[in-house]
Design a protein around this motif. Structure first.
Motif, PDB file in Angstrom:
ATOM      1  N   SER A 147       0.806  -1.232   0.000  1.00 43.46           N
ATOM      2  CA  SER A 147       0.000   0.000   0.000  1.00 43.46           C
ATOM      3  C   SER A 147       0.833   1.272   0.000  1.00 43.46           C
ATOM      4  N   LYS A 148       2.164   1.147  -0.034  1.00 39.94           N
ATOM      5  CA  LYS A 148       3.026   2.326   0.109  1.00 39.94           C
ATOM      6  C   LYS A 148       2.754   3.411  -0.942  1.00 39.94           C
ATOM      7  N   PRO A 149       2.604   3.085  -2.224  1.00 43.62           N
ATOM      8  CA  PRO A 149       2.299   4.149  -3.204  1.00 43.62           C
ATOM      9  C   PRO A 149       1.017   4.903  -2.873  1.00 43.62           C
ATOM     10  N   ASP A 150      -0.039   4.161  -2.475  1.00 44.76           N
ATOM     11  CA  ASP A 150      -1.298   4.812  -2.125  1.00 44.76           C
ATOM     12  C   ASP A 150      -1.152   5.634  -0.847  1.00 44.76           C
ATOM     13  N   ALA A 151      -0.374   5.121   0.119  1.00 48.22           N
ATOM     14  CA  ALA A 151      -0.165   5.842   1.370  1.00 48.22           C
ATOM     15  C   ALA A 151       0.581   7.154   1.125  1.00 48.22           C
ATOM     16  N   GLU A 152       1.572   7.115   0.240  1.00 42.25           N
ATOM     17  CA  GLU A 152       2.315   8.347  -0.047  1.00 42.25           C
ATOM     18  C   GLU A 152       1.462   9.328  -0.846  1.00 42.25           C
ATOM     19  N   ALA A 153       0.595   8.808  -1.700  1.00 42.62           N
ATOM     20  CA  ALA A 153      -0.324   9.698  -2.421  1.00 42.62           C
ATOM     21  C   ALA A 153      -1.245  10.407  -1.431  1.00 42.62           C
ATOM     22  N   LEU A 154      -1.690   9.673  -0.410  1.00 37.19           N
ATOM     23  CA  LEU A 154      -2.534  10.288   0.625  1.00 37.19           C
ATOM     24  C   LEU A 154      -1.739  11.309   1.422  1.00 37.19           C
ATOM     25  N   LEU A 155      -0.473  10.989   1.697  1.00 39.32           N
ATOM     26  CA  LEU A 155       0.378  11.939   2.418  1.00 39.32           C
ATOM     27  C   LEU A 155       0.536  13.234   1.627  1.00 39.32           C
ATOM     28  N   TYR A 156       0.761  13.126   0.314  1.00 36.11           N
ATOM     29  CA  TYR A 156       0.862  14.332  -0.518  1.00 36.11           C
ATOM     30  C   TYR A 156      -0.402  15.179  -0.396  1.00 36.11           C
ATOM     31  N   SER A 157      -1.561  14.516  -0.427  1.00 38.84           N
ATOM     32  CA  SER A 157      -2.820  15.262  -0.366  1.00 38.84           C
ATOM     33  C   SER A 157      -2.992  15.942   0.988  1.00 38.84           C
ATOM     34  N   ILE A 158      -2.532  15.284   2.056  1.00 38.99           N
ATOM     35  CA  ILE A 158      -2.609  15.902   3.383  1.00 38.99           C
ATOM     36  C   ILE A 158      -1.698  17.125   3.447  1.00 38.99           C
ATOM     37  N   ILE A 159      -0.497  16.994   2.902  1.00 36.98           N
ATOM     38  CA  ILE A 159       0.437  18.130   2.882  1.00 36.98           C
ATOM     39  C   ILE A 159      -0.182  19.306   2.128  1.00 36.98           C
ATOM     40  N   GLU A 160      -0.821  19.004   0.999  1.00 33.05           N
ATOM     41  CA  GLU A 160      -1.435  20.063   0.188  1.00 33.05           C
ATOM     42  C   GLU A 160      -2.639  20.670   0.896  1.00 33.05           C
ATOM     43  N   GLU A 161      -3.506  19.826   1.449  1.00 32.33           N
ATOM     44  CA  GLU A 161      -4.719  20.323   2.100  1.00 32.33           C
ATOM     45  C   GLU A 161      -4.400  21.160   3.333  1.00 32.33           C
ATOM     46  N   THR A 162      -3.373  20.774   4.064  1.00 31.58           N
ATOM     47  CA  THR A 162      -2.994  21.531   5.269  1.00 31.58           C
ATOM     48  C   THR A 162      -2.055  22.689   4.958  1.00 31.58           C
ATOM     49  N   ARG A 163      -1.655  22.801   3.701  1.00 34.47           N
ATOM     50  CA  ARG A 163      -0.728  23.837   3.238  1.00 34.47           C
ATOM     51  C   ARG A 163       0.565  23.808   4.059  1.00 34.47           C
ATOM     52  N   SER A 164       1.033  22.603   4.321  1.00 33.88           N
ATOM     53  CA  SER A 164       2.243  22.435   5.123  1.00 33.88           C
ATOM     54  C   SER A 164       3.478  22.710   4.277  1.00 33.88           C
ATOM     55  N   GLU A 165       4.369  23.517   4.844  1.00 31.38           N
ATOM     56  CA  GLU A 165       5.612  23.876   4.155  1.00 31.38           C
ATOM     57  C   GLU A 165       6.778  22.983   4.582  1.00 31.38           C
ATOM     58  N   LEU A 166       6.653  22.369   5.760  1.00 31.13           N
ATOM     59  CA  LEU A 166       7.706  21.511   6.302  1.00 31.13           C
ATOM     60  C   LEU A 166       7.080  20.238   6.833  1.00 31.13           C
ATOM     61  N   VAL A 167       7.765  19.118   6.604  1.00 36.88           N
ATOM     62  CA  VAL A 167       7.347  17.817   7.137  1.00 36.88           C
ATOM     63  C   VAL A 167       8.456  17.334   8.059  1.00 36.88           C
ATOM     64  N   VAL A 168       8.085  16.950   9.289  1.00 36.88           N
ATOM     65  CA  VAL A 168       9.073  16.493  10.266  1.00 36.88           C
ATOM     66  C   VAL A 168       8.795  15.031  10.606  1.00 36.88           C
ATOM     67  N   LEU A 169       9.781  14.183  10.363  1.00 34.57           N
ATOM     68  CA  LEU A 169       9.676  12.777  10.728  1.00 34.57           C
ATOM     69  C   LEU A 169      10.125  12.655  12.181  1.00 34.57           C
ATOM     70  N   ALA A 170       9.167  12.778  13.096  1.00 33.34           N
ATOM     71  CA  ALA A 170       9.443  12.773  14.532  1.00 33.34           C
ATOM     72  C   ALA A 170       9.386  11.332  15.039  1.00 33.34           C
ATOM     73  N   ARG A 171      10.403  10.556  14.657  1.00 32.36           N
ATOM     74  CA  ARG A 171      10.469   9.122  14.902  1.00 32.36           C
ATOM     75  C   ARG A 171       9.365   8.396  14.132  1.00 32.36           C
ATOM     76  N   TYR A 172       9.238   8.759  12.871  1.00 34.69           N
ATOM     77  CA  TYR A 172       8.345   8.074  11.935  1.00 34.69           C
ATOM     78  C   TYR A 172       9.144   6.940  11.317  1.00 34.69           C
ATOM     79  N   MET A 173       8.767   5.719  11.613  1.00 28.69           N
ATOM     80  CA  MET A 173       9.594   4.569  11.279  1.00 28.69           C
ATOM     81  C   MET A 173       9.205   3.942   9.936  1.00 28.69           C
TER      82      MET A 173
END
Length: 285
Positions: A147-173
């Motif tokens: 599911s990784k491609p679909d999960a990353e596509a969802l992540l892109y949409s979240i970044i766009e919808e929240t208008r996030s300029e920075l993403v922090v992997l705070a112990r994202y494994m």
């Protein structure tokens, strides 16, 4: 205190760059509050960060920007001017550890970190109750190999919808795909639980204990397709000795990871970092 602005600039190094910037500020009635510059003889790149007060004597910020455009074209510069009051919209990604995210959330709440946290994304739902009191949007995005491609596509949409300029992997494994690393280049910061990337994979502190290390630490870096080898932003260390168990090292490591990640996110949000041929230039405030 009056509002201030931040000018960041990078270009090929040459004689007269500092004088040109100072002259432009003077001509438009700007007061330079702080100035940091660096010329790298190895890459022949020049980097500058100027904090200045608004133009006086009837001038305007638009006039400063208009004057910067031809100067930037002449010296082949990448540049931006931002308000010092502007908070960077930041999305946090977590898995099953909450210490790094909580360090950033607390610092942001105390206005020690100039970011606006737009939400928390996790590939697990186990931490949702622990973060509920922050009142932030929670996005559960499960990730499997299939599911990784679909999960990353969802992540892109979240970044766009929240208008996030920075993403922090705070112990994202989870390892971001090569495509995701390219697409988000320069916008993702990760914390690596090692002073140097010498103990990779599972149980890094147990590996370090087995080797008898005397210094442990953490490295915050930009994410690239080369796992845990992106441009280093900050590092924090702690001296230990033979009495430390792996559990002691894990506990100490949690604190160090939070410190290193906080410093890196703060430097990025304050526009003090420049990429420089696989390395970083990080100015003091």
């Amino acid at each position: 205190m009056s509002q201030t602005f931040i000018l960041t600039l990078s270009c090929p190094d040459r004689v007269g760059l500092v004088a040109s910037l100072a002259r432009l500020m003077e001509e438009h009635g700007c007061f330079i509050v702080t100035s940091r510059t660096f010329g790298d003889p190895q890459t022949n790149r020049f980097f500058a960060r100027l904090v200045f007060s608004p133009p006086g004597n009837g001038g305007s910020l638009d006039a400063v920007k208009a004057a910067m455009a031809p100067l930037a074209a002449e010296i082949e510069a990448d540049w931006q001017i931002r308000s010092s009051d502007e908070k960077l919209r930041t999305l946090l990604l977590v898995s099953k550890s909450d210490h790094c995210a909580n360090t950033l959330l607390y610092a942001a709440r105390r206005h020690e970190l100039p970011i606006e946290i737009t939400g928390i994304v996790s590939n697990h739902d186990s931490l949702k109750p622990a973060f509920a009191h922050w009142g932030l949007p929670w996005f559960h995005v499960p990730v499997t190999a299939a599911s990784k491609p679909d999960a990353e596509a969802l992540l892109y949409s979240i970044i766009e919808e929240t208008r996030s300029e920075l993403v922090v992997l705070a112990r994202y494994m989870q390892v971001l795909s090569e495509e995701a690393c390219r697409r988000l280049e320069g916008r993702v910061i990760n914390i690596h639980h090692s002073f140097l990337p010498g103990f990779k994979g599972a149980q890094p502190y147990h590996q370090a204990h087995a080797r008898g290390v005397k210094v442990i630490g953490a490295t915050a870096h930009y994410v690239t397709a080369d796992l845990d080898e992106g441009p280093i932003i900050t590092q924090a260390t702690e001296t230990i000795d033979h009495t430390f168990t792996p559990e002691d090292m894990v506990e100490t490591g949690r604190h160090i990871e939070g410190i290193a990640l906080l410093r890196a996110v703060k430097a990025h949000a304050e526009h003090r970092i420049f990429l420089n041929s696989g390395r970083t230039v990080v100015f003091a405030r």
